[in-house]
Design an enzyme around this catalytic site. Structure first.
Site, PDB file in Angstrom:
ATOM      1  N   HIS A 157      19.336  49.586  72.023  1.00 42.47           N
ATOM      2  CA  HIS A 157      18.642  50.403  71.022  1.00 42.47           C
ATOM      3  C   HIS A 157      18.078  51.675  71.634  1.00 42.47           C
ATOM      4  O   HIS A 157      18.123  52.745  71.037  1.00 42.47           O
ATOM      5  CB  HIS A 157      17.519  49.596  70.347  1.00 42.47           C
ATOM      6  CG  HIS A 157      18.015  48.781  69.200  1.00 42.47           C
ATOM      7  ND1 HIS A 157      18.722  47.615  69.374  1.00 42.47           N
ATOM      8  CD2 HIS A 157      17.940  48.971  67.859  1.00 42.47           C
ATOM      9  CE1 HIS A 157      19.046  47.127  68.181  1.00 42.47           C
ATOM     10  NE2 HIS A 157      18.583  47.933  67.242  1.00 42.47           N
ATOM     11  N   LYS A 205      14.653  37.594  64.455  1.00 36.74           N
ATOM     12  CA  LYS A 205      13.645  36.592  64.113  1.00 36.74           C
ATOM     13  C   LYS A 205      12.273  37.220  64.243  1.00 36.74           C
ATOM     14  O   LYS A 205      12.037  38.046  65.118  1.00 36.74           O
ATOM     15  CB  LYS A 205      13.771  35.364  65.014  1.00 36.74           C
ATOM     16  CG  LYS A 205      13.427  35.607  66.469  1.00 36.74           C
ATOM     17  CD  LYS A 205      13.512  34.333  67.272  1.00 36.74           C
ATOM     18  CE  LYS A 205      13.226  34.570  68.754  1.00 36.74           C
ATOM     19  NZ  LYS A 205      11.796  34.620  69.062  1.00 36.74           N
TER      20      LYS A 205
END
Lengths: 279, 183
Positions: B38, B103
Protein backbone atom coordinates in the site's frame (compact mmCIF):
# COMPACT_ATOMS: atom_id res chain seq x y z
CA UNK A 1 26.35 -31.29 36.52
CA UNK A 2 24.74 -32.66 33.38
CA UNK A 3 26.11 -32.07 29.92
CA UNK A 4 23.56 -31.23 27.25
CA UNK A 5 24.52 -30.98 23.60
CA UNK A 6 23.11 -27.83 21.99
CA UNK A 7 22.07 -30.00 19.02
CA UNK A 8 19.29 -31.33 21.26
CA UNK A 9 18.19 -27.78 22.01
CA UNK A 10 18.09 -27.02 18.28
CA UNK A 11 16.12 -30.17 17.52
CA UNK A 12 13.63 -29.44 20.31
CA UNK A 13 13.09 -25.84 19.21
CA UNK A 14 12.63 -27.08 15.64
CA UNK A 15 10.05 -29.72 16.54
CA UNK A 16 8.11 -27.47 18.91
CA UNK A 17 7.67 -24.69 16.33
CA UNK A 18 6.80 -27.14 13.56
CA UNK A 19 4.00 -28.48 15.78
CA UNK A 20 2.91 -25.22 17.40
CA UNK A 21 2.16 -23.45 14.11
CA UNK A 22 0.06 -26.32 12.72
CA UNK A 23 -1.57 -28.01 15.70
CA UNK A 24 -3.73 -25.97 18.01
CA UNK A 25 -3.96 -27.41 21.52
CA UNK A 26 -6.95 -29.41 22.72
CA UNK A 27 -7.34 -26.70 25.38
CA UNK A 28 -8.19 -24.04 22.78
CA UNK A 29 -10.21 -26.37 20.58
CA UNK A 30 -12.45 -27.50 23.44
CA UNK A 31 -13.05 -23.88 24.52
CA UNK A 32 -14.01 -22.95 20.95
CA UNK A 33 -16.44 -25.90 20.89
CA UNK A 34 -17.92 -25.04 24.27
CA UNK A 35 -18.48 -21.43 23.22
CA UNK A 36 -20.05 -22.51 19.93
CA UNK A 37 -22.79 -24.13 22.03
CA UNK A 38 -23.53 -20.97 24.00
CA UNK A 39 -22.85 -18.22 21.45
CA UNK A 40 -26.07 -16.34 20.64
CA UNK A 41 -24.93 -14.38 17.60
CA UNK A 42 -25.33 -16.08 14.21
CA UNK A 43 -22.12 -14.36 12.99
CA UNK A 44 -20.38 -15.48 16.14
CA UNK A 45 -21.45 -19.08 15.63
CA UNK A 46 -20.40 -18.98 11.97
CA UNK A 47 -16.95 -17.64 12.90
CA UNK A 48 -16.47 -20.24 15.65
CA UNK A 49 -17.54 -23.01 13.26
CA UNK A 50 -15.00 -21.79 10.68
CA UNK A 51 -12.24 -21.63 13.29
CA UNK A 52 -12.87 -25.17 14.51
CA UNK A 53 -12.94 -26.45 10.93
CA UNK A 54 -9.80 -24.44 10.14
CA UNK A 55 -7.86 -25.74 13.11
CA UNK A 56 -8.76 -29.36 12.32
CA UNK A 57 -7.86 -28.89 8.64
CA UNK A 58 -4.50 -27.32 9.52
CA UNK A 59 -3.52 -30.20 11.80
CA UNK A 60 -4.63 -32.77 9.24
CA UNK A 61 -2.74 -31.12 6.36
CA UNK A 62 0.17 -30.06 8.60
CA UNK A 63 -0.15 -26.52 7.34
CA UNK A 64 -0.12 -23.37 9.47
CA UNK A 65 -3.54 -22.67 10.97
CA UNK A 66 -2.87 -18.96 10.56
CA UNK A 67 -0.64 -17.29 7.96
CA UNK A 68 0.78 -15.15 10.74
CA UNK A 69 3.15 -17.75 12.10
CA UNK A 70 4.38 -15.02 14.35
CA UNK A 71 7.58 -13.95 15.95
CA UNK A 72 9.23 -16.94 17.55
CA UNK A 73 8.84 -16.38 21.29
CA UNK A 74 10.64 -18.91 23.48
CA UNK A 75 10.58 -19.42 27.24
CA UNK A 76 13.53 -21.43 28.44
CA UNK A 77 13.83 -22.67 32.01
CA UNK A 78 17.42 -23.82 32.38
CA UNK A 79 18.40 -26.01 35.30
CA UNK A 80 21.42 -24.56 37.07
CA UNK A 81 23.21 -27.91 36.87
CA UNK A 82 23.12 -27.99 33.08
CA UNK A 83 26.27 -27.42 31.07
CA UNK A 84 25.69 -26.80 27.36
CA UNK A 85 28.24 -28.46 25.07
CA UNK A 86 28.83 -28.64 21.33
CA UNK A 87 28.59 -24.94 20.49
CA UNK A 88 26.71 -21.69 21.13
CA UNK A 89 23.26 -22.41 22.55
CA UNK A 90 21.95 -19.09 21.19
CA UNK A 91 22.96 -20.07 17.67
CA UNK A 92 21.35 -23.48 18.16
CA UNK A 93 18.04 -21.81 19.09
CA UNK A 94 18.18 -19.51 16.07
CA UNK A 95 19.00 -22.43 13.79
CA UNK A 96 16.05 -24.40 15.17
CA UNK A 97 13.73 -21.49 14.42
CA UNK A 98 15.25 -20.89 10.97
CA UNK A 99 14.84 -24.52 9.92
CA UNK A 100 11.34 -24.87 11.36
CA UNK A 101 10.06 -21.82 9.47
CA UNK A 102 11.77 -22.89 6.23
CA UNK A 103 10.75 -26.57 6.31
CA UNK A 104 7.24 -25.86 7.58
CA UNK A 105 6.56 -23.29 4.81
CA UNK A 106 5.87 -20.76 7.55
CA UNK A 107 5.89 -17.05 6.84
CA UNK A 108 9.02 -14.97 7.26
CA UNK A 109 7.43 -12.08 9.16
CA UNK A 110 10.43 -10.55 10.89
CA UNK A 111 12.17 -7.39 9.74
CA UNK A 112 14.40 -4.58 10.93
CA UNK A 113 11.98 -2.07 12.46
CA UNK A 114 13.12 1.17 10.84
CA UNK A 115 14.39 0.03 7.44
CA UNK A 116 11.63 -2.62 7.15
CA UNK A 117 14.13 -5.03 5.55
CA UNK A 118 13.02 -8.63 6.11
CA UNK A 119 15.53 -11.03 7.69
CA UNK A 120 13.94 -13.70 5.44
CA UNK A 121 14.20 -16.56 7.95
CA UNK A 122 12.02 -15.29 10.81
CA UNK A 123 14.99 -14.85 13.13
CA UNK A 124 15.88 -13.50 15.58
CA UNK A 125 13.71 -15.27 18.13
CA UNK A 126 12.59 -13.54 21.34
CA UNK A 127 14.04 -15.69 24.11
CA UNK A 128 13.17 -15.40 27.82
CA UNK A 129 15.55 -17.33 30.05
CA UNK A 130 15.05 -18.33 33.68
CA UNK A 131 17.58 -20.22 35.76
CA UNK A 132 15.84 -22.88 37.83
CA UNK A 133 16.99 -25.70 40.14
CA UNK A 134 17.83 -29.07 38.60
CA UNK A 135 19.56 -30.44 35.52
CA UNK A 136 16.79 -30.24 32.96
CA UNK A 137 15.84 -27.63 30.36
CA UNK A 138 12.20 -26.84 29.62
CA UNK A 139 11.55 -25.09 26.34
CA UNK A 140 8.21 -23.51 25.47
CA UNK A 141 7.67 -22.35 21.90
CA UNK A 142 4.97 -19.72 21.57
CA UNK A 143 4.77 -18.21 18.08
CA UNK A 144 3.07 -14.83 18.48
CA UNK A 145 1.04 -13.13 15.77
CA UNK A 146 1.01 -9.36 15.65
CA UNK A 147 -2.67 -8.67 15.06
CA UNK A 148 -3.07 -9.36 18.75
CA UNK A 149 0.41 -8.25 19.84
CA UNK A 150 -0.35 -4.76 18.44
CA UNK A 151 -3.34 -4.50 20.79
CA UNK A 152 -1.25 -5.06 23.93
CA UNK A 153 -1.02 -2.28 26.49
CA UNK A 154 0.97 -1.26 29.53
CA UNK A 155 -0.71 0.76 32.28
CA UNK A 156 1.50 2.32 34.95
CA UNK A 157 -1.33 2.86 37.44
CA UNK A 158 -1.01 4.69 40.75
CA UNK A 159 -1.48 2.73 44.00
CA UNK A 160 -4.62 4.80 44.71
CA UNK A 161 -6.33 3.19 41.70
CA UNK A 162 -6.24 -0.17 43.48
CA UNK A 163 -7.81 -3.46 42.44
CA UNK A 164 -10.79 -1.77 40.78
CA UNK A 165 -8.43 0.37 38.70
CA UNK A 166 -6.57 -2.75 37.63
CA UNK A 167 -9.78 -4.49 36.55
CA UNK A 168 -11.04 -1.43 34.68
CA UNK A 169 -7.72 -1.08 32.82
CA UNK A 170 -7.82 -4.70 31.66
CA UNK A 171 -11.43 -4.47 30.45
CA UNK A 172 -10.67 -1.15 28.73
CA UNK A 173 -7.70 -2.68 26.88
CA UNK A 174 -9.98 -5.40 25.48
CA UNK A 175 -12.73 -2.90 24.64
CA UNK A 176 -10.35 -0.62 22.75
CA UNK A 177 -8.89 -3.57 20.84
CA UNK A 178 -12.36 -4.46 19.47
CA UNK A 179 -12.20 -6.92 16.60
CA UNK A 180 -8.54 -6.20 15.78
CA UNK A 181 -6.80 -8.92 17.84
CA UNK A 182 -8.90 -11.72 16.31
CA UNK A 183 -11.34 -12.47 19.11
CA UNK A 184 -12.16 -14.73 20.81
CA UNK A 185 -8.95 -13.74 22.56
CA UNK A 186 -6.99 -14.98 25.52
CA UNK A 187 -6.14 -12.02 27.75
CA UNK A 188 -2.70 -12.32 29.32
CA UNK A 189 -2.17 -10.05 32.32
CA UNK A 190 0.91 -9.24 34.39
CA UNK A 191 0.48 -7.22 37.56
CA UNK A 192 3.38 -5.76 39.52
CA UNK A 193 7.14 -5.92 39.08
CA UNK A 194 8.55 -3.29 36.77
CA UNK A 195 7.28 -2.14 33.40
CA UNK A 196 9.16 -4.81 31.45
CA UNK A 197 8.56 -7.58 33.99
CA UNK A 198 4.82 -6.88 34.02
CA UNK A 199 4.69 -7.42 30.26
CA UNK A 200 6.86 -10.52 30.50
CA UNK A 201 4.47 -12.01 33.08
CA UNK A 202 1.52 -11.15 30.83
CA UNK A 203 3.21 -13.01 27.97
CA UNK A 204 4.19 -15.94 30.16
CA UNK A 205 0.64 -16.32 31.46
CA UNK A 206 -0.39 -17.15 27.89
CA UNK A 207 1.68 -20.35 27.99
CA UNK A 208 -0.63 -21.75 30.69
CA UNK A 209 -3.16 -24.36 29.51
CA UNK A 210 -5.89 -22.15 28.08
CA UNK A 211 -8.69 -21.62 30.59
CA UNK A 212 -6.89 -23.23 33.52
CA UNK A 213 -7.36 -20.95 36.54
CA UNK A 214 -4.47 -19.35 38.40
CA UNK A 215 -3.31 -21.43 41.40
CA UNK A 216 -3.73 -18.25 43.49
CA UNK A 217 -7.42 -18.16 44.61
CA UNK A 218 -7.57 -14.35 44.57
CA UNK A 219 -6.22 -14.20 41.02
CA UNK A 220 -8.48 -17.06 39.95
CA UNK A 221 -11.46 -15.07 41.22
CA UNK A 222 -10.32 -11.99 39.31
CA UNK A 223 -9.88 -14.08 36.17
CA UNK A 224 -13.47 -15.35 36.41
CA UNK A 225 -14.90 -11.91 37.11
CA UNK A 226 -12.93 -10.27 34.30
CA UNK A 227 -13.89 -12.97 31.79
CA UNK A 228 -17.56 -12.29 32.52
CA UNK A 229 -17.10 -8.51 32.24
CA UNK A 230 -15.15 -8.86 28.98
CA UNK A 231 -17.78 -11.13 27.48
CA UNK A 232 -20.43 -8.55 28.38
CA UNK A 233 -18.68 -6.07 26.06
CA UNK A 234 -20.53 -7.69 23.14
CA UNK A 235 -17.48 -7.57 20.82
CA UNK A 236 -17.89 -11.24 19.94
CA UNK A 237 -15.96 -13.49 17.56
CA UNK A 238 -14.01 -11.32 15.09
CA UNK A 239 -15.64 -8.20 16.54
CA UNK A 240 -18.89 -8.79 14.64
CA UNK A 241 -20.97 -8.92 17.83
CA UNK A 242 -21.63 -11.77 20.22
CA UNK A 243 -21.00 -13.28 23.61
CA UNK A 244 -17.61 -14.88 23.00
CA UNK A 245 -15.07 -12.06 23.16
CA UNK A 246 -12.53 -13.94 25.29
CA UNK A 247 -11.91 -17.62 25.90
CA UNK A 248 -9.95 -16.98 29.08
CA UNK A 249 -8.16 -14.42 31.23
CA UNK A 250 -4.79 -15.46 32.66
CA UNK A 251 -3.16 -13.36 35.39
CA UNK A 252 0.29 -13.52 36.96
CA UNK A 253 1.56 -11.18 39.64
CA UNK A 254 4.69 -10.37 41.62
CA UNK A 255 5.56 -7.72 44.21
CA UNK A 256 6.11 -4.20 42.94
CA UNK A 257 7.44 -0.85 44.24
CA UNK A 258 5.56 1.15 46.90
CA UNK A 259 5.06 3.93 44.34
CA UNK A 260 3.67 1.78 41.56
CA UNK A 261 0.99 -0.52 40.20
CA UNK A 262 2.09 -1.75 36.76
CA UNK A 263 -0.51 -3.65 34.75
CA UNK A 264 0.43 -5.20 31.42
CA UNK A 265 -2.11 -6.69 29.04
CA UNK A 266 -0.73 -8.98 26.36
CA UNK A 267 -3.47 -9.87 23.94
CA UNK A 268 -3.52 -13.30 22.36
CA UNK A 269 -5.70 -14.20 19.40
CA UNK A 270 -7.71 -17.45 19.36
CA UNK A 271 -4.66 -19.08 17.72
CA UNK A 272 -3.15 -19.43 21.19
CA UNK A 273 -0.23 -21.58 20.12
CA UNK A 274 2.25 -22.98 22.60
CA UNK A 275 4.09 -26.27 22.84
CA UNK A 276 6.56 -27.28 25.54
CA UNK A 277 9.12 -30.03 26.08
CA UNK A 278 11.63 -30.88 28.80
CA UNK A 279 15.04 -32.23 27.85
CA UNK B 1 -26.27 -18.87 7.19
CA UNK B 2 -27.42 -18.47 3.61
CA UNK B 3 -24.86 -16.80 1.39
CA UNK B 4 -25.08 -14.74 -1.77
CA UNK B 5 -22.65 -15.70 -4.56
CA UNK B 6 -20.76 -12.72 -5.96
CA UNK B 7 -18.01 -12.41 -8.55
CA UNK B 8 -14.88 -10.23 -8.68
CA UNK B 9 -14.13 -7.85 -10.36
CA UNK B 10 -17.36 -6.58 -8.81
CA UNK B 11 -20.15 -4.92 -10.76
CA UNK B 12 -21.49 -1.67 -9.36
CA UNK B 13 -25.13 -2.86 -9.45
CA UNK B 14 -24.08 -5.95 -7.48
CA UNK B 15 -22.41 -3.82 -4.80
CA UNK B 16 -25.48 -1.63 -4.41
CA UNK B 17 -27.51 -4.59 -3.17
CA UNK B 18 -25.01 -5.56 -0.45
CA UNK B 19 -25.78 -4.63 3.15
CA UNK B 20 -23.70 -4.89 6.31
CA UNK B 21 -24.40 -8.33 7.77
CA UNK B 22 -24.86 -10.12 4.44
CA UNK B 23 -22.93 -13.34 4.03
CA UNK B 24 -21.35 -13.77 0.62
CA UNK B 25 -19.26 -16.33 -1.23
CA UNK B 26 -16.79 -14.52 -3.45
CA UNK B 27 -15.36 -16.08 -6.61
CA UNK B 28 -13.15 -14.60 -9.30
CA UNK B 29 -9.98 -12.52 -9.33
CA UNK B 30 -8.72 -10.47 -6.38
CA UNK B 31 -5.38 -8.93 -5.45
CA UNK B 32 -3.44 -9.24 -2.21
CA UNK B 33 -1.83 -6.15 -0.72
CA UNK B 34 -0.87 -5.14 2.80
CA UNK B 35 1.26 -2.55 4.56
CA UNK B 36 4.35 -2.31 2.33
CA UNK B 37 2.47 -2.73 -0.96
CA UNK B 38 0.00 0.00 0.00
CA UNK B 39 2.83 2.35 0.81
CA UNK B 40 4.32 1.73 -2.64
CA UNK B 41 0.98 2.05 -4.46
CA UNK B 42 0.32 5.41 -2.83
CA UNK B 43 3.87 6.58 -3.57
CA UNK B 44 3.27 5.75 -7.26
CA UNK B 45 -0.02 7.67 -7.17
CA UNK B 46 1.70 10.67 -5.55
CA UNK B 47 4.43 10.58 -8.22
CA UNK B 48 1.82 10.38 -11.00
CA UNK B 49 3.18 7.04 -12.17
CA UNK B 50 1.12 4.09 -13.43
CA UNK B 51 0.01 1.40 -10.97
CA UNK B 52 0.84 -2.27 -11.54
CA UNK B 53 -2.84 -3.03 -12.13
CA UNK B 54 -5.97 -1.06 -12.94
CA UNK B 55 -7.88 -0.59 -9.68
CA UNK B 56 -11.28 -0.05 -11.28
CA UNK B 57 -13.90 -2.42 -9.85
CA UNK B 58 -11.19 -4.52 -8.26
CA UNK B 59 -10.97 -6.03 -4.80
CA UNK B 60 -7.85 -5.89 -2.62
CA UNK B 61 -7.43 -8.57 0.02
CA UNK B 62 -5.31 -7.52 2.99
CA UNK B 63 -3.21 -10.64 3.29
CA UNK B 64 0.36 -11.87 3.35
CA UNK B 65 0.28 -15.63 2.74
CA UNK B 66 2.64 -18.33 3.91
CA UNK B 67 4.77 -19.92 1.19
CA UNK B 68 2.94 -22.67 -0.72
CA UNK B 69 3.85 -26.27 -0.06
CA UNK B 70 4.78 -28.20 -3.21
CA UNK B 71 1.60 -28.91 -5.16
CA UNK B 72 -0.49 -26.25 -3.38
CA UNK B 73 -1.60 -22.96 -4.95
CA UNK B 74 -0.79 -21.01 -1.81
CA UNK B 75 0.05 -21.42 1.88
CA UNK B 76 -2.13 -20.31 4.79
CA UNK B 77 -3.79 -17.11 3.66
CA UNK B 78 -6.09 -15.43 6.19
CA UNK B 79 -6.75 -11.69 6.44
CA UNK B 80 -4.55 -9.23 8.31
CA UNK B 81 -5.88 -6.37 10.47
CA UNK B 82 -7.24 -3.64 8.21
CA UNK B 83 -6.78 -0.41 10.19
CA UNK B 84 -3.12 -0.29 9.20
CA UNK B 85 -4.25 0.28 5.60
CA UNK B 86 -6.64 3.10 6.59
CA UNK B 87 -4.04 5.76 5.76
CA UNK B 88 -3.90 4.53 2.15
CA UNK B 89 -7.36 3.10 1.39
CA UNK B 90 -9.26 6.34 0.61
CA UNK B 91 -6.72 7.26 -2.10
CA UNK B 92 -7.18 3.86 -3.74
CA UNK B 93 -10.99 3.95 -3.40
CA UNK B 94 -11.04 7.31 -5.17
CA UNK B 95 -9.11 5.68 -8.03
CA UNK B 96 -11.78 3.04 -8.51
CA UNK B 97 -10.97 0.32 -5.98
CA UNK B 98 -14.42 -1.02 -5.15
CA UNK B 99 -13.85 -3.73 -2.53
CA UNK B 100 -11.55 -4.43 0.38
CA UNK B 101 -11.26 -7.64 2.37
CA UNK B 102 -9.69 -7.69 5.81
CA UNK B 103 -10.55 -7.92 9.46
CA UNK B 104 -11.39 -5.35 12.09
CA UNK B 105 -12.87 -1.87 12.25
CA UNK B 106 -12.02 0.89 9.73
CA UNK B 107 -11.60 4.61 10.21
CA UNK B 108 -14.35 7.11 9.44
CA UNK B 109 -12.22 8.28 6.47
CA UNK B 110 -12.41 4.80 4.96
CA UNK B 111 -16.13 4.39 5.67
CA UNK B 112 -16.70 7.76 4.02
CA UNK B 113 -14.60 6.76 0.96
CA UNK B 114 -16.76 3.61 0.71
CA UNK B 115 -19.96 5.72 0.76
CA UNK B 116 -18.55 8.29 -1.68
CA UNK B 117 -17.47 5.66 -4.21
CA UNK B 118 -20.15 3.04 -3.75
CA UNK B 119 -17.70 0.47 -2.39
CA UNK B 120 -17.78 -2.30 0.16
CA UNK B 121 -15.60 -3.68 2.96
CA UNK B 122 -15.78 -7.39 3.65
CA UNK B 123 -14.65 -9.21 6.79
CA UNK B 124 -12.89 -12.52 6.34
CA UNK B 125 -12.32 -14.75 9.34
CA UNK B 126 -9.00 -13.84 10.94
CA UNK B 127 -6.97 -16.88 11.81
CA UNK B 128 -8.74 -19.16 9.35
CA UNK B 129 -5.61 -19.31 7.21
CA UNK B 130 -5.83 -22.98 6.27
CA UNK B 131 -9.54 -22.85 5.48
CA UNK B 132 -9.20 -19.76 3.30
CA UNK B 133 -6.20 -21.25 1.47
CA UNK B 134 -8.50 -24.04 0.30
CA UNK B 135 -10.59 -21.38 -1.53
CA UNK B 136 -7.55 -20.09 -3.45
CA UNK B 137 -7.17 -21.93 -6.73
CA UNK B 138 -4.28 -19.96 -8.25
CA UNK B 139 -1.83 -17.29 -7.12
CA UNK B 140 0.73 -15.27 -9.04
CA UNK B 141 2.96 -12.40 -7.96
CA UNK B 142 2.24 -9.44 -10.22
CA UNK B 143 4.19 -6.64 -8.50
CA UNK B 144 6.78 -5.83 -5.84
CA UNK B 145 8.24 -9.34 -5.80
CA UNK B 146 11.05 -8.09 -3.54
CA UNK B 147 8.51 -7.61 -0.74
CA UNK B 148 8.19 -11.37 -0.25
CA UNK B 149 4.92 -12.18 1.49
CA UNK B 150 3.92 -8.50 1.11
CA UNK B 151 4.16 -8.59 -2.72
CA UNK B 152 0.96 -8.03 -4.71
CA UNK B 153 -0.49 -11.37 -5.82
CA UNK B 154 -3.34 -11.99 -8.20
CA UNK B 155 -5.51 -14.70 -6.67
CA UNK B 156 -8.18 -16.80 -8.29
CA UNK B 157 -10.65 -17.62 -5.54
CA UNK B 158 -13.68 -19.86 -5.35
CA UNK B 159 -16.46 -19.45 -2.79
CA UNK B 160 -14.39 -17.40 -0.34
CA UNK B 161 -16.71 -16.97 2.69
CA UNK B 162 -17.04 -13.28 3.65
CA UNK B 163 -19.37 -11.07 5.64
CA UNK B 164 -20.23 -7.55 4.49
CA UNK B 165 -18.88 -5.38 7.32
CA UNK B 166 -19.24 -1.84 5.92
CA UNK B 167 -21.59 -0.99 3.07
CA UNK B 168 -22.06 2.09 0.88
CA UNK B 169 -25.27 3.08 2.71
CA UNK B 170 -23.53 3.70 6.02
CA UNK B 171 -24.08 0.26 7.55
CA UNK B 172 -21.26 -0.94 9.77
CA UNK B 173 -21.41 -4.36 11.39
CA UNK B 174 -18.46 -3.56 13.69
CA UNK B 175 -20.75 -0.99 15.32
CA UNK B 176 -24.19 -2.54 15.04
CA UNK B 177 -23.04 -6.09 15.89
CA UNK B 178 -21.40 -5.45 19.27
CA UNK B 179 -24.11 -2.88 20.20
CA UNK B 180 -26.67 -5.67 19.95
CA UNK B 181 -24.85 -7.89 22.45
CA UNK B 182 -23.39 -5.32 24.88
CA UNK B 183 -24.69 -5.69 28.46
Amino acid sequence: MRELDVARVEETVYTLFRRACCEIGEDVLSLLERNLETEESPFGREVLRQLIENDRLAAEKQMPLCQDTGMAVIFMDIGQDVHFTGGDVNRAIEEGVRRAYRDGCFRASVLTPLTRINTKDNTPAVVHVRIVPGDRVTITAAPKGFGSENMSRLFMLTPSQGVEGVKDAIVEAVRLAGGNPCPPVVVGVGIGGTAERAMQMAKHSLTRTCGEPSPDPMLAGMERELLARINDLGIGPQGLGGRTTALAVHIEQMPTHIAGLPVAVNMQCHAARHKAATI
Amino acid sequence: MSSKAIHAPLREEEIRTLRAGDSVLLSGTIYTGRDAAHKRLCALVAAGEPLPFDLRNQVIYYAGPCPAKPGDAIGACGPTTSYRMDAYAPTLCDLGLIGMIGKGQRSEAVASAIRRNGGVYFAATGGAGALIASCVKAAEVIAFDDLGTEAIRRLTVEDLPLIVAIDAQGGNLYESGPAQYRR
